[in-house]
Design a protein around this motif. Structure first.
Motif, mmCIF file in Angstrom:
data_model
loop_
_atom_site.group_PDB
_atom_site.id
_atom_site.type_symbol
_atom_site.label_atom_id
_atom_site.label_comp_id
_atom_site.label_asym_id
_atom_site.label_seq_id
_atom_site.Cartn_x
_atom_site.Cartn_y
_atom_site.Cartn_z
ATOM 1 N N VAL A 143 12.800 6.104 20.914
ATOM 2 C CA VAL A 143 14.133 6.025 21.515
ATOM 3 C C VAL A 143 15.103 6.642 20.524
ATOM 4 O O VAL A 143 15.025 6.370 19.307
ATOM 5 N N THR A 144 15.965 7.513 21.011
ATOM 6 C CA THR A 144 16.907 8.237 20.167
ATOM 7 C C THR A 144 18.326 7.936 20.612
ATOM 8 O O THR A 144 18.644 8.071 21.794
ATOM 9 N N PRO A 145 19.187 7.531 19.674
ATOM 10 C CA PRO A 145 20.591 7.344 20.045
ATOM 11 C C PRO A 145 21.304 8.701 20.084
ATOM 12 O O PRO A 145 21.280 9.451 19.115
ATOM 13 N N TRP A 146 21.886 9.004 21.220
ATOM 14 C CA TRP A 146 22.723 10.202 21.361
ATOM 15 C C TRP A 146 24.169 9.704 21.349
ATOM 16 O O TRP A 146 24.555 8.900 22.196
ATOM 17 N N ARG A 147 24.944 10.165 20.367
ATOM 18 C CA ARG A 147 26.307 9.651 20.193
ATOM 19 C C ARG A 147 27.344 10.735 20.409
ATOM 20 O O ARG A 147 27.113 11.913 20.124
#
Length: 168
Positions: A162-166
């Motif tokens: 899971v990758t946080p896209w900010r």
């Protein structure tokens, strides 16, 4: 893809680490937003406040089947009005989909958590965002001014991350 060609999330796309990450995030949310066909089906689900998008109603109303849920037609009420009707004035909002719902909030996200299972293939499946598979999920998020952070490994055996896209 977030569902197969029949618009169902198959077991091949379900991983314990991803499920735990998802459940814990929903437990922290003040409000969950999703379409009529999305639901997380967890023990805490009935306790969670939610907005369910539907075109079948005009006025905001309590869902007769789920007392913590507000039925919301975005063509007839703003998001802020729906939140007020649901008695949510602050806190984290979790948008759990589907693609049209994600698209409605694309320019509002502080963070979008993108889970990926690189070894699962769903030919003819439902893309996670409007415009997928013509564009990748990464291209869609980047086109809305978001940048990826460091991914977290949720399931080593299946390389699920899971990758946080900010928002930049």
């Amino acid at each position: 893809m977030l569902a197969d060609a029949a618009h169902v999330m198959p077991d091949s796309l379900k991983f314990d680490g991803d499920k735990l990450f998802f459940e814990q995030a929903l437990d922290r949310a003040a409000l969950i937003v999703h379409g009529r066909n999305s639901h997380e089906h967890q023990p805490n689900s009935p306790k969670r406040k939610r907005l369910i998008l539907t075109r079948k109603i005009k006025a905001l109303t309590v869902d007769p089947e789920m007392p913590n849920a507000t039925l919301w037609n975005p063509d007839h009420a703003r998001f802020e009005e729906a939140c007020a009707f649901a008695d949510v004035a602050s806190g984290m909002v979790a948008v759990i989909g589907g693609p049209v719902v994600f698209d409605m909030f694309m320019d509002r996200y502080d963070t979008f958590w993108l889970s990926e299972a690189p070894h699962v293939r769903l030919p003819g499946g439902e893309g996670c965002f409007v415009g997928v598979p013509q564009r990748t999920p990464h291209e869609v998020l980047a086109s809305h001014g978001m940048k990826p952070g460091a991914p977290y490994l949720l399931d080593a055996a299946h390389e699920v991350t899971v990758t946080p896209w900010r928002r930049t």
